[in-house]
Scaffold this motif. Structure first.
Motif, mmCIF file in Angstrom:
data_model
loop_
_atom_site.group_PDB
_atom_site.id
_atom_site.type_symbol
_atom_site.label_atom_id
_atom_site.label_comp_id
_atom_site.label_asym_id
_atom_site.label_seq_id
_atom_site.Cartn_x
_atom_site.Cartn_y
_atom_site.Cartn_z
ATOM 1 N N ILE A 326 75.833 69.250 33.020
ATOM 2 C CA ILE A 326 76.230 68.480 33.806
ATOM 3 C C ILE A 326 75.804 68.716 35.247
ATOM 4 O O ILE A 326 75.366 69.622 36.050
ATOM 5 C CB ILE A 326 78.719 69.101 34.142
ATOM 6 N N ASP A 327 75.312 67.060 35.864
ATOM 7 C CA ASP A 327 74.370 67.360 36.440
ATOM 8 C C ASP A 327 75.127 65.580 37.898
ATOM 9 O O ASP A 327 75.636 64.832 37.699
ATOM 10 C CB ASP A 327 72.937 66.012 35.962
ATOM 11 N N ALA A 328 75.227 66.822 39.261
ATOM 12 C CA ALA A 328 75.396 65.983 40.206
ATOM 13 C C ALA A 328 74.758 65.276 41.554
ATOM 14 O O ALA A 328 73.507 66.201 41.326
ATOM 15 C CB ALA A 328 76.595 66.897 40.993
ATOM 16 N N GLY A 329 74.319 64.444 41.453
ATOM 17 C CA GLY A 329 73.616 63.717 42.453
ATOM 18 C C GLY A 329 73.994 63.307 44.400
ATOM 19 O O GLY A 329 75.535 62.657 43.587
ATOM 20 N N LEU A 330 73.930 63.590 44.905
ATOM 21 C CA LEU A 330 74.527 63.027 46.429
ATOM 22 C C LEU A 330 73.151 62.042 46.878
ATOM 23 O O LEU A 330 72.123 62.139 47.083
ATOM 24 C CB LEU A 330 74.846 64.301 47.296
ATOM 25 N N GLY A 331 74.051 61.181 48.030
ATOM 26 C CA GLY A 331 73.249 60.603 48.748
ATOM 27 C C GLY A 331 71.849 61.602 49.526
ATOM 28 O O GLY A 331 72.436 62.620 50.190
ATOM 29 N N ALA A 332 70.922 60.885 50.139
ATOM 30 C CA ALA A 332 70.441 61.771 51.394
ATOM 31 C C ALA A 332 70.550 60.677 53.073
ATOM 32 O O ALA A 332 69.771 61.582 53.502
ATOM 33 C CB ALA A 332 68.748 61.739 50.771
ATOM 34 N N THR A 333 70.765 60.398 52.640
ATOM 35 C CA THR A 333 70.634 59.062 53.747
ATOM 36 C C THR A 333 71.401 58.589 54.960
ATOM 37 O O THR A 333 72.942 59.551 54.200
ATOM 38 C CB THR A 333 69.420 57.729 53.701
ATOM 39 N N ALA A 334 71.650 58.662 56.489
ATOM 40 C CA ALA A 334 73.169 58.435 56.805
ATOM 41 C C ALA A 334 74.357 56.945 56.270
ATOM 42 O O ALA A 334 75.491 56.960 56.238
ATOM 43 C CB ALA A 334 72.334 57.761 58.430
ATOM 44 N N ALA A 335 73.266 56.262 54.902
ATOM 45 C CA ALA A 335 73.844 55.143 54.390
ATOM 46 C C ALA A 335 74.541 55.319 53.627
ATOM 47 O O ALA A 335 75.382 54.774 52.881
ATOM 48 C CB ALA A 335 72.601 53.944 54.113
ATOM 49 N N ASP A 336 74.355 57.078 52.592
ATOM 50 C CA ASP A 336 74.506 56.277 51.235
ATOM 51 C C ASP A 336 74.870 58.586 51.393
ATOM 52 O O ASP A 336 75.707 58.501 50.524
ATOM 53 C CB ASP A 336 73.747 56.414 51.036
ATOM 54 N N TYR A 337 74.820 59.271 52.158
ATOM 55 C CA TYR A 337 75.454 60.485 52.132
ATOM 56 C C TYR A 337 77.167 60.506 51.698
ATOM 57 O O TYR A 337 76.973 62.083 50.831
ATOM 58 C CB TYR A 337 75.678 61.437 53.258
ATOM 59 N N ARG A 338 77.752 59.624 51.190
ATOM 60 C CA ARG A 338 79.150 60.165 50.638
ATOM 61 C C ARG A 338 79.300 59.770 49.244
ATOM 62 O O ARG A 338 80.737 59.687 48.713
ATOM 63 C CB ARG A 338 79.617 59.158 51.771
ATOM 64 N N VAL A 344 76.690 63.646 32.676
ATOM 65 C CA VAL A 344 76.858 64.719 32.026
ATOM 66 C C VAL A 344 76.316 63.905 30.509
ATOM 67 O O VAL A 344 76.261 63.107 29.590
ATOM 68 C CB VAL A 344 79.080 64.572 31.119
ATOM 69 N N PHE A 345 75.886 65.194 30.047
ATOM 70 C CA PHE A 345 74.637 65.532 28.843
ATOM 71 C C PHE A 345 75.136 66.071 28.124
ATOM 72 O O PHE A 345 75.239 66.745 28.769
ATOM 73 C CB PHE A 345 73.046 65.658 29.533
#
Length: 420
Positions: A326-338, A344-345
């Motif tokens: 189960i892999d989670a990824g998040l945004g990293a900039t002011a435009a996409d951090y939310r 799920v592999f």
């Protein structure tokens, strides 16, 4: 090259970046705004007596304590702590203080209502609600009803969503807290039909006993926060493999909810181990990075929860031989951090193929773009280090703890679904 001034290189630097990197604030303005803001949490009697309500309240407390200058708490705080969190306090009032709340009268900029029948007409407000695995937030003056309050992960997610709305309001987003949002953690695809489908009861699913956590920064700690909430009848039967090789630094405090303020320079696995063992889980530490040579044995956890922030190690997740990742990824900039993505592999789907051709955002490009903002140009001129300090800050990604907490609840839900 000289060090950055202490007032610039702060514990909340990655949270502050959400404001500065938007181009709307200088560093001083962003720091002042965060430091002076007050959010108040109001807990209803109905919510206080449920596991979900307490999970929402305490998640809102611990995440808000890192995103606002002060967090005050009000309502039915005399209730005994129902959750098995490894805290010293025996009731909600003590737990909230332990997690960062302050004892003060309510004079908030923003009010977060945990549960219904709480109205503050003179203050911006948002309310959190739930029904089984369904979570939601609504404007504070919108009548809502609570459903089943047995699912702590729904509480975690609802509390995180509400703090997210307050943080958006702090930044001046006109729509913050003005609409109703709903999601089923169990069946995210249900969309707006979710509230009529609260999901299975506790007797209808199994809690995972053996998990391998890879990456113990903000996401990994959010996984542990949610796991500690779960009602394991025999927590000593839980076995967690905790893998990371990184060390907590000062700027990690704002994003990593299990790190106590001032406790820096320790391995992330050590901090995670202490929390898990305090919950009476069994732990195996792996103080190394995931690499292409790593393999799991049949006696080791078959389900991995990954919280990695770069593509190269995520492409390696299929090599150790997990049955599920189960892999989670998040945004990293002011435009996409939310923004959040959960993958799920299983044993026949390869993360390397899924992420083929997907590259990390070039840090050099991001730094170059940010260095054109007035805030970074001013810092480069006044920092006395040839702009190196401003560039160092520009390299750091935007991250906020309420997004990680929500993602953690959603990811742990997927681990429960796999075993059920």
């Amino acid at each position: 090259m000289t060090a950055l001034p202490i007032e610039i290189d702060s514990e909340t630097s990655r949270i502050r970046a959400a404001l500065v990197n938007s181009g709307n604030y200088s560093f001083a303005e962003a720091d002042d705004k965060l430091a002076s803001s007050v959010v108040s949490l109001f807990l209803s009697e109905e919510a206080a007596d449920t596991p979900a309500g307490q999970a929402a309240f305490l998640t809102a407390t611990i995440t808000a304590a890192r995103c606002f200058g002060a967090v005050t708490v009000h309502g039915r705080l005399d209730r005994p702590l129902l959750l098995p969190l490894p805290l010293a306090a025996g009731n909600l009032a003590g737990a909230a203080v332990e997690l960062g709340a302050v004892d003060a009268d309510p004079s908030p900029d923003w009010a977060v209502l945990i549960g219904p029948d709480l109205c503050h007409p003179s203050t911006w407000s948002v309310q959190a609600y739930w029904d089984g695995w369904v979570v939601g937030v609504a404007p504070g003056r919108t009548p809502t009803m609570l459903g089943r309050g047995d699912c702590v992960l729904a509480g975690v997610a609802a509390g995180a969503l509400a703090i997210g709305q307050a943080f958006m309001a702090e930044q001046g987003h006109a729509r913050a807290g003005s609409t109703t949002q709903e999601l089923s953690l169990w069946s995210p695809d249900l969309g707006e039909n979710s509230f009529n489908n609260p999901g299975p009861t506790q007797a209808e699913y199994y809690l995972p006993l053996h998990l391998w956590l890879i990456g113990l920064g903000n996401l990994g700690q959010a996984y542990l926060w949610s796991l500690a909430m779960l009602p394991y009848p025999e927590p000593e039967q839980v076995l967690l493999f905790l893998q990371d090789d990184d060390i907590f630094q000062k700027e990690n405090w704002g994003t990593s909810i299990l790190v106590r303020r001032g406790r820096y320079g320790h391995l992330k696995t050590r901090i995670a181990e202490e929390w898990a063992q305090a919950r009476k889980f069994r732990v195996r530490r792996i103080d190394r990075r995931l690499d292409k040579y790593q393999r799991r044995t049949e006696q080791e956890p078959a389900i991995a929860l990954a919280g990695l922030d770069r593509m190269p190690p995520r492409r390696l997740l299929g090599l150790p031989g997990f049955e599920y990742v189960i892999d989670a990824g998040l945004g990293a900039t002011a435009a996409d951090y939310r923004k959040i993505r959960i993958n799920v592999f299983n044993s026949v789907t390869d993360p390397a193929k899924h992420f083929e051709g997907v590259e990390d955002e070039a840090v050099d490009n991001r730094v170059a773009q940010l260095m054109r903002l007035p805030a970074y140009q001013d810092l480069a001129r006044t920092g006395g280090n040839g702009g190196c300090g401003a560039a160092t800050l520009a390299e750091r990604s935007v991250a906020v703890p309420f997004v990680s907490a929500f993602a953690g609840a959603l990811a742990v839900t997927q681990a429960i679904r796999i075993g059920s």
